[in-house]
Design a protein around this motif. Structure first.
Motif, PDB file in Angstrom:
ATOM      1  N   ILE A  44     -11.852   9.313 -10.889  1.00 47.07           N
ATOM      2  CA  ILE A  44     -12.688   8.173 -10.542  1.00 47.07           C
ATOM      3  C   ILE A  44     -13.349   8.352  -9.181  1.00 47.07           C
ATOM      4  CG2 ILE A  44     -12.650   5.697  -9.957  1.00 47.07           C
ATOM      5  CD1 ILE A  44     -10.380   5.377 -11.986  1.00 47.07           C
ATOM      6  N   ALA A  45     -12.579   8.808  -8.193  1.00 46.41           N
ATOM      7  CA  ALA A  45     -13.064   8.685  -6.815  1.00 46.41           C
ATOM      8  C   ALA A  45     -12.886   9.919  -5.948  1.00 46.41           C
ATOM      9  CB  ALA A  45     -12.375   7.489  -6.141  1.00 46.41           C
ATOM     10  N   GLN A  46     -11.682  10.480  -5.878  1.00 49.46           N
ATOM     11  CA  GLN A  46     -11.434  11.505  -4.860  1.00 49.46           C
ATOM     12  C   GLN A  46     -11.875  12.902  -5.283  1.00 49.46           C
ATOM     13  OE1 GLN A  46      -7.408  11.763  -3.339  1.00 49.46           O
ATOM     14  NE2 GLN A  46      -8.147  12.339  -1.324  1.00 49.46           N
ATOM     15  N   LYS A  47     -11.912  13.158  -6.596  1.00 48.58           N
ATOM     16  CA  LYS A  47     -12.514  14.377  -7.140  1.00 48.58           C
ATOM     17  C   LYS A  47     -11.728  15.638  -6.817  1.00 48.58           C
ATOM     18  CE  LYS A  47     -15.891  11.600  -8.277  1.00 48.58           C
ATOM     19  NZ  LYS A  47     -16.042  11.078  -9.632  1.00 48.58           N
ATOM     20  N   GLU A  48     -10.410  15.550  -6.799  1.00 48.79           N
ATOM     21  CA  GLU A  48      -9.563  16.732  -6.618  1.00 48.79           C
ATOM     22  C   GLU A  48      -8.677  16.852  -7.849  1.00 48.79           C
ATOM     23  OE1 GLU A  48      -7.653  15.718  -2.985  1.00 48.79           O
ATOM     24  OE2 GLU A  48      -9.461  16.020  -1.780  1.00 48.79           O
TER      25      GLU A  48
ATOM     26  N   PHE B 283      -0.910   1.833  -3.253  1.00 50.47           N
ATOM     27  CA  PHE B 283      -1.485   2.263  -1.975  1.00 50.47           C
ATOM     28  C   PHE B 283      -2.881   1.662  -1.880  1.00 50.47           C
ATOM     29  CE2 PHE B 283      -3.297   6.313   0.260  1.00 50.47           C
ATOM     30  CZ  PHE B 283      -3.429   5.617   1.441  1.00 50.47           C
ATOM     31  N   PHE B 284      -3.056   0.740  -0.941  1.00 50.01           N
ATOM     32  CA  PHE B 284      -4.324   0.031  -0.821  1.00 50.01           C
ATOM     33  C   PHE B 284      -5.006   0.329   0.516  1.00 50.01           C
ATOM     34  CE2 PHE B 284      -2.313  -2.842  -3.996  1.00 50.01           C
ATOM     35  CZ  PHE B 284      -3.282  -2.745  -4.974  1.00 50.01           C
ATOM     36  N   ASN B 285      -6.296   0.134   0.503  1.00 48.47           N
ATOM     37  CA  ASN B 285      -7.128   0.246   1.685  1.00 48.47           C
ATOM     38  C   ASN B 285      -7.095  -1.066   2.461  1.00 48.47           C
ATOM     39  OD1 ASN B 285      -9.635   0.593   3.367  1.00 48.47           O
ATOM     40  ND2 ASN B 285      -9.930   2.362   2.037  1.00 48.47           N
ATOM     41  N   ALA B 286      -7.210  -0.984   3.768  1.00 49.43           N
ATOM     42  CA  ALA B 286      -7.421  -2.175   4.598  1.00 49.43           C
ATOM     43  C   ALA B 286      -8.796  -2.036   5.239  1.00 49.43           C
ATOM     44  CB  ALA B 286      -6.335  -2.317   5.659  1.00 49.43           C
TER      45      ALA B 286
ATOM     46  N   GLY C 136      -5.529   2.660  -4.653  1.00 48.49           N
ATOM     47  CA  GLY C 136      -6.860   2.091  -4.523  1.00 48.49           C
ATOM     48  C   GLY C 136      -7.563   2.581  -3.274  1.00 48.49           C
ATOM     49  N   TYR C 137      -6.800   3.241  -2.390  1.00 45.78           N
ATOM     50  CA  TYR C 137      -7.362   3.632  -1.103  1.00 45.78           C
ATOM     51  C   TYR C 137      -8.608   4.493  -1.277  1.00 45.78           C
ATOM     52  CZ  TYR C 137      -7.803   5.244   3.675  1.00 45.78           C
ATOM     53  OH  TYR C 137      -8.300   5.504   4.925  1.00 45.78           O
ATOM     54  N   HIS C 138      -8.513   5.524  -2.098  1.00 50.20           N
ATOM     55  CA  HIS C 138      -9.634   6.452  -2.245  1.00 50.20           C
ATOM     56  C   HIS C 138     -10.757   5.852  -3.071  1.00 50.20           C
ATOM     57  CE1 HIS C 138      -5.892   8.742  -1.528  1.00 50.20           C
ATOM     58  NE2 HIS C 138      -6.654   9.345  -0.645  1.00 50.20           N
ATOM     59  N   ILE C 139     -10.415   4.916  -3.955  1.00 52.96           N
ATOM     60  CA  ILE C 139     -11.447   4.192  -4.690  1.00 52.96           C
ATOM     61  C   ILE C 139     -12.304   3.396  -3.712  1.00 52.96           C
ATOM     62  CG2 ILE C 139     -11.798   2.278  -6.326  1.00 52.96           C
ATOM     63  CD1 ILE C 139      -9.379   3.382  -7.884  1.00 52.96           C
ATOM     64  N   ARG C 140     -11.645   2.762  -2.734  1.00 55.63           N
ATOM     65  CA  ARG C 140     -12.388   1.988  -1.731  1.00 55.63           C
ATOM     66  C   ARG C 140     -13.152   2.908  -0.791  1.00 55.63           C
ATOM     67  NH1 ARG C 140     -11.565  -3.283   0.024  1.00 55.63           N
ATOM     68  NH2 ARG C 140     -13.565  -4.084   0.777  1.00 55.63           N
TER      69      ARG C 140
ATOM     70  N   THR D 131      -0.225   0.459   2.895  1.00 52.94           N
ATOM     71  CA  THR D 131      -1.600   0.179   3.316  1.00 52.94           C
ATOM     72  C   THR D 131      -2.019   1.192   4.373  1.00 52.94           C
ATOM     73  OG1 THR D 131      -1.261  -2.183   2.933  1.00 52.94           O
ATOM     74  CG2 THR D 131      -3.147  -1.558   4.270  1.00 52.94           C
ATOM     75  N   GLN D 132      -3.256   1.640   4.278  1.00 51.43           N
ATOM     76  CA  GLN D 132      -3.842   2.462   5.335  1.00 51.43           C
ATOM     77  C   GLN D 132      -5.166   1.851   5.746  1.00 51.43           C
ATOM     78  OE1 GLN D 132      -4.090   6.677   4.580  1.00 51.43           O
ATOM     79  NE2 GLN D 132      -5.623   7.016   6.162  1.00 51.43           N
ATOM     80  N   THR D 133      -5.397   1.795   7.032  1.00 52.13           N
ATOM     81  CA  THR D 133      -6.662   1.262   7.517  1.00 52.13           C
ATOM     82  C   THR D 133      -7.807   2.159   7.041  1.00 52.13           C
ATOM     83  OG1 THR D 133      -6.369   2.436   9.628  1.00 52.13           O
ATOM     84  CG2 THR D 133      -5.590   0.156   9.495  1.00 52.13           C
ATOM     85  N   ALA D 134      -8.999   1.606   6.969  1.00 54.89           N
ATOM     86  CA  ALA D 134     -10.111   2.248   6.269  1.00 54.89           C
ATOM     87  C   ALA D 134     -10.709   3.402   7.067  1.00 54.89           C
ATOM     88  CB  ALA D 134     -11.195   1.214   5.959  1.00 54.89           C
ATOM     89  N   GLY D 135     -10.563   4.603   6.542  1.00 53.23           N
ATOM     90  CA  GLY D 135     -11.203   5.748   7.173  1.00 53.23           C
ATOM     91  C   GLY D 135     -12.714   5.620   7.163  1.00 53.23           C
TER      92      GLY D 135
END
Length: 553
Positions: free
Chosen positions: A198-202, A280-283, A235-239, A323-327
């Motif tokens: 979907i998102a990270q492509k690895e 695992f979610f994005n903040a 969801g982190y990498h999706i965001r 949760t990880q803050t948004a890169g």
């Protein structure tokens, strides 16, 4: 107009009077929307509150207010810092540094070759070894990575997906060598393969066999590693790819529900594995939208596991998440502003009830973080925990008219996405048809257009650009590291039993041809024989093939 007792003459005492008064003053020129472009009303009232049963109480179904009765009054969240660069020895030094400075869990970043299933001496790895994470080629590297660390006591997270089962096998074998059996290991491996497509492509393999490998790992862990989370549904990498909050929530939860379906189809009882699933979610920077997202996520997961899958163990209903803050919110311009962004995002994670938290370093838009930047990021969490008072009471924003209404709205949008995905035949088919990929691409394009047009302000980038942009000290990776890592791999190959490697790889290939064979024991045999990651991946690709993405425009 008659004012109520105690109210100044002419002040509104009802919603209608307030609305009249509000209309007198023109609104400032601004976009009153969330970061996801959802309209925000000027005022929320008690009429926006849901039924009390829908909110629940902390530790009680549907867990809107948190999964534990005491939350942070009982125990603070685990403070993690994502770490990994260069060789296993260098990252091991950083791990010890972080533990010495008060970190309570380790979170491992792997380099690109490791994430893609390539050995360091592969032509495809040239120039990338150890650049954005730690290089792990064999179980020998894994032993070095965690040298001097009691793996029976420290919670470890590993952010790797397509080759996750291989890295878990290395970790289990490395721990065995230190006298720590699998049932004592606590932590998480990400392993969320659907979000890769979907998102990270690895990726390493086509979708269907990749799903089979994940299922093997979940099944094996449910039987052998009771303290381990075998998949961190991300969801982190999706965001990070540009989704809205609702898309992050919907696609992440649908991925998770798909993994539940797969495990049940294998004959597992939902209560035997669901308590060990984690998220695992994005903040992101939109403070209230993020808090609402976390609250809605817990509620949806609890409802789906109990009502749809019939889970009886309350632990199966509880959504535990990191949760990880948004890169993606970090800016290369005026990078010190990122300290403020990270603090706000971290606070949203805490007020949203996260179980563990990683705070990004201010220099990560430019390079891997320096030790000084990492320390500031960790101190940010410690200040939130010990100085702000936000951990003194449970779900302090519970009952907020705005937060409760936003929680309901984002929950409803997630279910709208669920319905569309079900129409397409489920999440695997939706991914094969590139549905979530298109939705994310459209959302990302829309947001970037708003930033480019100046309709959405990013401080220091498209507004307030004046100021000091002095050179930020950066972490530099020694160019000689790649050669050293390749030499290390060559040394391992020279001293191992080549016959044992060939035997274990042949057994792995034979097992991969049979759907009923769980591959984890075979991967453990490969690890014990010192087979490299690239050799294991290539053995499986002989049976399964590779994956090529169909571009989405």
């Amino acid at each position: 107009m008659t004012a109520s007792v105690g109210s100044p003459v002419g002040t509104p005492t009802s919603y209608a009077e307030w609305l009249d008064a509000y209309g007198v003053t023109p609104e400032r020129d601004a976009e009153f929307t969330t970061l996801s472009d959802e309209a925000i009303r000027p005022l929320y009232t008690e009429a926006d509150l849901p039924d009390s049963a829908q909110i629940g109480l902390p530790g009680g179904y549907p867990f809107t207010r948190g999964i534990y009765p005491s939350m942070y009054r009982g125990r603070l969240w685990t403070m993690r810092q994502f770490a990994g660069f260069g060789s296993a020895a260098e990252t091991n030094e950083r791990f010890h540094y972080l533990l010495d400075h008060g970190q309570t869990g380790l979170s491992t970043a792997f380099d690109m070759p490791s994430l893609m299933g390539h050995d360091s001496d592969s032509p495809l790895s040239a120039g990338e070894v150890g650049r954005e994470g730690v290089a792990i080629d064999t179980v020998d590297d894994m032993r070095t990575l965690f040298g001097g660390i009691d793996l029976g006591e420290v919670s470890v997270s590993m952010t790797i997906n397509a080759p996750a089962a291989i890295m878990l096998a290395y970790y289990v074998v490395a721990a065995e060598g230190s006298g720590v059996p699998p049932d004592r290991l606590g932590g998480t491996i990400q392993a969320d393969i659907l979000k890769e497509y979907i998102a990270q492509k690895e990726w390493c393999f086509p979708i269907d066999p990749a799903m089979r490998l994940l299922g093997d790992m979940i099944e094996w862990c449910s039987q052998n590693m009771p303290r381990w989370h075998p998949v961190s549904i991300s969801g982190y990498h999706i965001r990070e790819a540009g989704s809205t909050a609702a898309q992050e929530l919907a696609f992440t939860l649908k991925d998770g529900l798909t993994y539940v379906e797969q495990a049940i189809e294998r004959g597992l009882d939902v209560d035997d594995f669901a308590p060990r699933l984690s998220f695992f979610f994005n903040a992101q920077i939109d403070f209230f939208e993020e808090i609402a997202k976390y609250r809605a996520a817990r509620r949806i997961w609890a409802h789906e596991l109990r009502e749809r899958f019939g889970a009886k163990d309350p632990k199966s209903w509880m959504m535990r998440f990191h949760t990880q803050t948004a890169g993606v919110s970090l800016t290369a311009q005026q990078p010190l502003n990122n300290i403020t962004r990270t603090a706000i995002e971290a606070l949203a994670g805490v007020l949203g009830g996260t179980q563990s938290l990683h705070t990004n370093s201010y220099d990560e838009a430019l390079a891997l973080p320096t030790e000084d930047a990492v320390r500031i990021a960790l101190r940010t969490q410690q200040i939130i925990a010990h100085e702000t008072g936000v951990a003194n009471t449970i779900d302090p924003l519970g009952g907020s008219y705005f937060v409760e209404a936003l929680t309901d709205e984002i929950e409803a949008k997630a279910y709208e996405y669920f319905a569309k995905i079900d129409e397409l035949g489920g999440m695997v088919q939706a991914v094969k048809q590139s549905y979530p990929q298109r939705e994310i691409a459209d959302a990302s394009f829309q947001l970037q257009c708003e930033i480019d047009a100046g309709r959405r302000i990013v401080v220091g980038v498209n507004s307030f650009t004046e100021g000091d942009d002095d050179q930020t000290p950066l972490l530099r990776i020694d160019p000689s590291l790649e050669r050293k890592q390749i030499d290390r791999l060559s040394t391992v190959r020279a001293r191992r039993d080549t016959g044992a490697v060939e035997t274990t790889l042949a057994a792995l290939k034979a097992g991969a041809t049979t759907a009923r064979v769980n591959l984890m024991p075979l991967l453990l045999d490969c690890a014990r024989a010192s087979a490299s990651e690239g050799e294991i991946v290539q053995a499986l690709q002989i049976v399964w093939g590779d994956y090529r993405e169909v571009p989405v425009f």
